[in-house]
Design a protein around this motif. Sequence first.
Motif, PDB file in Angstrom:
ATOM      1  N   ASP A   1      -2.044   7.093  -7.449  1.00  0.00           N
ATOM      2  CA  ASP A   1      -0.982   6.699  -6.525  1.00  0.00           C
ATOM      3  C   ASP A   1       0.302   6.435  -7.296  1.00  0.00           C
ATOM      4  O   ASP A   1       0.312   5.639  -8.235  1.00  0.00           O
ATOM      5  CB  ASP A   1      -1.416   5.440  -5.757  1.00  0.00           C
ATOM      6  CG  ASP A   1      -0.378   5.033  -4.722  1.00  0.00           C
ATOM      7  OD1 ASP A   1       0.153   5.927  -4.051  1.00  0.00           O
ATOM      8  OD2 ASP A   1      -0.098   3.830  -4.622  1.00  0.00           O
TER       9      ASP A   1
ATOM     10  N   TYR B   1      -4.077   6.991  -0.992  1.00  0.00           N
ATOM     11  CA  TYR B   1      -4.523   5.760  -0.330  1.00  0.00           C
ATOM     12  C   TYR B   1      -6.002   5.870   0.022  1.00  0.00           C
ATOM     13  O   TYR B   1      -6.576   6.956   0.020  1.00  0.00           O
ATOM     14  CB  TYR B   1      -3.710   5.515   0.952  1.00  0.00           C
ATOM     15  CG  TYR B   1      -4.008   6.517   2.033  1.00  0.00           C
ATOM     16  CD1 TYR B   1      -3.351   7.738   2.047  1.00  0.00           C
ATOM     17  CD2 TYR B   1      -4.966   6.259   3.003  1.00  0.00           C
ATOM     18  CE1 TYR B   1      -3.632   8.668   3.012  1.00  0.00           C
ATOM     19  CE2 TYR B   1      -5.252   7.185   3.981  1.00  0.00           C
ATOM     20  CZ  TYR B   1      -4.577   8.387   3.988  1.00  0.00           C
ATOM     21  OH  TYR B   1      -4.867   9.316   4.944  1.00  0.00           O
TER      22      TYR B   1
ATOM     23  N   ARG C   1       0.816  -1.204   0.000  1.00  0.00           N
ATOM     24  CA  ARG C   1       0.000   0.000   0.000  1.00  0.00           C
ATOM     25  C   ARG C   1       0.853   1.259   0.000  1.00  0.00           C
ATOM     26  O   ARG C   1       0.577   2.200  -0.734  1.00  0.00           O
ATOM     27  CB  ARG C   1      -0.931   0.032   1.210  1.00  0.00           C
ATOM     28  CG  ARG C   1      -1.633   1.379   1.333  1.00  0.00           C
ATOM     29  CD  ARG C   1      -2.717   1.450   2.393  1.00  0.00           C
ATOM     30  NE  ARG C   1      -2.256   1.288   3.751  1.00  0.00           N
ATOM     31  CZ  ARG C   1      -2.851   1.821   4.807  1.00  0.00           C
ATOM     32  NH1 ARG C   1      -3.947   2.539   4.645  1.00  0.00           N
ATOM     33  NH2 ARG C   1      -2.389   1.621   6.008  1.00  0.00           N
ATOM     34  N   ASN C   2       1.866   1.303   0.878  1.00  0.00           N
ATOM     35  CA  ASN C   2       2.588   2.565   1.050  1.00  0.00           C
ATOM     36  C   ASN C   2       3.863   2.638   0.205  1.00  0.00           C
ATOM     37  O   ASN C   2       4.685   3.514   0.430  1.00  0.00           O
ATOM     38  CB  ASN C   2       2.914   2.781   2.540  1.00  0.00           C
ATOM     39  CG  ASN C   2       3.882   1.746   3.086  1.00  0.00           C
ATOM     40  OD1 ASN C   2       4.649   1.144   2.339  1.00  0.00           O
ATOM     41  ND2 ASN C   2       3.839   1.531   4.378  1.00  0.00           N
TER      42      ASN C   2
END
Length: 206
Positions: free
Chosen positions: A147, A81, A67-68
């Motif tokens: 993202d 996110y 995710r990060n």
Amino acid sequence: MKLPRAWRRLGAEFYARDTLAVARALIGKILVHRGGGAACAGRIVETEAYLAEVDAASHAFRGRTARNASMFGPPGRAYVYRSYGVHACFNVVTAARGSGEAVLVRALEPVLGLASMRRRRGASAVRDLCRGPGRLTVALGIELDHDGVSLLRGPLGVWWDSSADGALALDVTPRIGITRASELELRFCLRGSRFVSGGSRVSARA
DNA sequence: TGCCTGATTGCCT
DNA sequence: GGCAATCAGGCAA
């Protein structure tokens, strides 16, 4: 839609510095998204810094995950996110590549493309179009797909107004809506702006 | 594999 | 002022 001539796009050197310095410097800058033919832009009036090691509230605190991942990429990119399973939140990646630091943009003062913003958000008062991290992403059309995209080129970026550059009065406060590391004063907002988030709800909590 | 929580918002009373 | 919506990451078993 054309951007004003006086606007200049921020380069890599703006993001590749201390995260707190970037969080401060972003106040008064202009977040621009040119998507779907229409340009939308808003002046940044509220940011929050998310640091690496000392900051238990940061997504990067426990290390790199799928995710990060973009938080650990080169500075000058977007980290987007999903929050609470519902909202998208927009951050800019800062500091050195691999450091895992970023600045969350929490609120904007709408400047350009208000009709598009209203259409995406549903009819709403100008003050409420971009007041809050989940709201401003909807208003500007920023989605999870963004993202990891670069802010140095392409439709999404941060600009500054060379005709209205000067020192701004800022307020520094604890961050909003978090439980961990809530004592850290890492939130910056433009003093006196009607467009910062955290109104009665936040003051009621204190 | 399953449970719990959260960098939020908007609707309800 | 209170609370449901909604789901992926993180952690325990």
